[in-house]
Design a protein around this motif. Structure first.
Motif, PDB file in Angstrom:
ATOM      1  N   VAL A 188       0.840  -1.215   0.000  1.00  0.00           N
ATOM      2  CA  VAL A 188       0.000   0.000   0.000  1.00  0.00           C
ATOM      3  C   VAL A 188       0.872   1.261   0.000  1.00  0.00           C
ATOM      4  O   VAL A 188       0.649   2.195  -0.785  1.00  0.00           O
ATOM      5  CB  VAL A 188      -0.962  -0.025   1.216  1.00  0.00           C
ATOM      6  CG1 VAL A 188      -1.657   1.310   1.415  1.00  0.00           C
ATOM      7  CG2 VAL A 188      -1.991  -1.140   1.045  1.00  0.00           C
ATOM      8  N   ALA A 189       1.876   1.273   0.865  1.00  0.00           N
ATOM      9  CA  ALA A 189       2.721   2.479   0.955  1.00  0.00           C
ATOM     10  C   ALA A 189       3.758   2.498  -0.172  1.00  0.00           C
ATOM     11  O   ALA A 189       4.029   3.551  -0.757  1.00  0.00           O
ATOM     12  CB  ALA A 189       3.409   2.538   2.309  1.00  0.00           C
ATOM     13  N   GLY A 190       4.296   1.319  -0.506  1.00  0.00           N
ATOM     14  CA  GLY A 190       5.343   1.265  -1.531  1.00  0.00           C
ATOM     15  C   GLY A 190       4.784   1.360  -2.938  1.00  0.00           C
ATOM     16  O   GLY A 190       4.969   2.345  -3.633  1.00  0.00           O
ATOM     17  N   GLU A 191       4.020   0.334  -3.321  1.00  0.00           N
ATOM     18  CA  GLU A 191       3.552   0.241  -4.717  1.00  0.00           C
ATOM     19  C   GLU A 191       2.423   1.231  -5.034  1.00  0.00           C
ATOM     20  O   GLU A 191       2.385   1.802  -6.113  1.00  0.00           O
ATOM     21  CB  GLU A 191       3.001  -1.153  -4.992  1.00  0.00           C
ATOM     22  CG  GLU A 191       3.990  -2.233  -4.791  1.00  0.00           C
ATOM     23  CD  GLU A 191       4.404  -2.856  -6.103  1.00  0.00           C
ATOM     24  OE1 GLU A 191       3.587  -2.900  -7.022  1.00  0.00           O
ATOM     25  OE2 GLU A 191       5.565  -3.283  -6.174  1.00  0.00           O
ATOM     26  N   LEU A 192       1.487   1.369  -4.107  1.00  0.00           N
ATOM     27  CA  LEU A 192       0.315   2.210  -4.410  1.00  0.00           C
ATOM     28  C   LEU A 192       0.566   3.680  -4.109  1.00  0.00           C
ATOM     29  O   LEU A 192      -0.215   4.531  -4.522  1.00  0.00           O
ATOM     30  CB  LEU A 192      -0.923   1.721  -3.646  1.00  0.00           C
ATOM     31  CG  LEU A 192      -1.367   0.279  -3.903  1.00  0.00           C
ATOM     32  CD1 LEU A 192      -2.666  -0.030  -3.162  1.00  0.00           C
ATOM     33  CD2 LEU A 192      -1.560   0.014  -5.401  1.00  0.00           C
TER      34      LEU A 192
END
Ligand SMILES: NC(=O)c1ccc[n+]([C@@H]2O[C@H](COP(=O)([O-])OP(=O)(O)OC[C@H]3O[C@@H](n4cnc5c(N)ncnc54)[C@H](OP(=O)(O)O)[C@@H]3O)[C@@H](O)[C@H]2O)c1
Length: 335
Positions: A188-192
């Protein structure tokens, strides 16, 4: 076509508390034949969604319960294999509501033709379908996010939550996700590209969510209810908006769960409004225009969790209610 057999998953009984595999039954029936004006669809993808827990129950709701002894209801992407309806030809791919079965009849009402060259057809059940639209209208129409505000959403790696946070970012907000486990939070924090994501199962969840929202919360997109809601509630700012989308943490409850602090609703002048995606049918063209463009240009990413075979539907559905899915939960039945 696999002979003259149509495999279906029927609702066998209604659960009291958490559903189990015993509530479902895999059965084989003769292949149906389309009557005048009807089409026969071969299911390519079946969508598994939390609302189905509600349909399994006979409790009063905004929708009619699924019938015992009938195939479970559900959104599908299918291919027309027989047509006696002039609007649809054999080979067309359509979004419909075929339910938990390999083949389904339709009179054409509610079907929408899909163009496989625009996006993978499975997205019509996820980011470019009902869950994506739920996120779009819930956040923009009810959440009214303004640049610089903080938007919080739980089930943030899932079909609705992942879109809520990414639209919040597109609108210039500070987006904070809540998800179950480190791997989902990293995604969620990295990819999105959310600003932060906090694990609701962490022992210091309350501390972490407070740290992730240093200016408090202006929009809490309510996806889960339960313990997450109780923890987030004290962080709401004055005039915060709470689109009440879903309460998945409470769907299996057999006794009423503690509700929000209504005194703070008054004191903080909160706007708390429930909604059903179909209330905003008139916004569908806006949704498809904006979200298709954001997906096409890579501003909005999506993840699907696909299992193969109708027989996997019950266990995958039960797993989703426990957070075992990672992304939009789909059953692939044919390609
Ligand atoms: N109002 C409407 O019209 C409308 C339309 C579509 C969906 N919804 C609602 O939107 C919500 C999300 O649906 P979705 O389709 O996007 O499903 P999803 O997020 O893809 O899957 C469900 C997720 O819920 C989370 N969850 C389950 N139990 C939880 C608990 N006790 N506490 C916190 N999180 C829990 C799990 O994620 P974690 O592992 O991250 O906890 C699980 O992966 C649901 O409440 C659904 O009913 C409403």
């Amino acid at each position: 076509m696999a002979g003259n057999i149509n495999r279906q998953i029927l609702l066998r009984s209604r659960p009291h508390g958490p559903p189990s595999l015993d509530n479902f039954e895999l059965t084989e029936t003769p292949m149906p034949e389309p009557g005048e004006g009807e089409v026969l669809m071969r299911t390519l993808y079946l969508s598994l969604d939390p609302y189905m827990r509600g349909r399994m129950s006979a409790a009063k709701s905004y929708a009619t319960p699924a019938a015992i002894g009938r195939p479970m209801v559900g959104g599908t992407v299918g291919e027309i294999v027989k047509s006696r309806n002039p609007k649809y030809s054999v080979g067309d791919t359509v979004l419909g509501y075929g339910g938990w079965q390999e083949y389904a009849l339709s009179n054409g009402a509610g079907l929408r033709k899909l163009d496989p060259t625009v996006a993978p057809v499975s997205t019509a059940l996820g980011v470019l379908g009902m869950p994506g639209m739920t996120a779009y209208v819930g956040l923009l129409e009810m959440g009214q996010p303004k640049p610089g505000e903080t938007v919080v959403v739980a089930a943030a790696s899932g079909a609705v939550g992942s879109v809520v946070g990414q639209i919040a970012k597109i609108k210039g907000c500070h987006a904070v996700g809540i998800a179950g486990g480190a791997e989902k939070c990293r995604f969620v924090a990295g990819e999105l590209g959310f600003d932060a994501c906090v694990d609701h199962r962490a022992p210091d969840f309350a501390k972490q969510i407070e740290a992730a929202c240093p200016k408090g919360i202006d929009v809490y997109f309510e996806n889960v209810g339960g313990a997450v809601q109780q923890t987030v509630w004290p962080l709401l700012n004055d005039f915060a908006r709470i689109p009440v989308c879903g309460l998945i943490a409470q769907y299996n409850a057999t006794t009423p769960m503690p509700g929000p602090d209504m005194f703070s609703v008054l004191r903080k002048r909160l706007v708390l409004r429930g909604f059903i995606v179909s209330d905003f049918a008139a916004k569908q063209a806006d949704f498809l225009r904006d979200v298709s463009e954001w997906v096409r240009t890579g501003r909005l990413k999506y993840r699907e969790d696909i299992v193969d075979g109708l027989e996997k539907a019950p266990a995958s559905f039960l797993g989703m209610l426990q957070g075992k899915n990672f992304g939009k939960m789909l059953v692939r039945m044919a390609t």
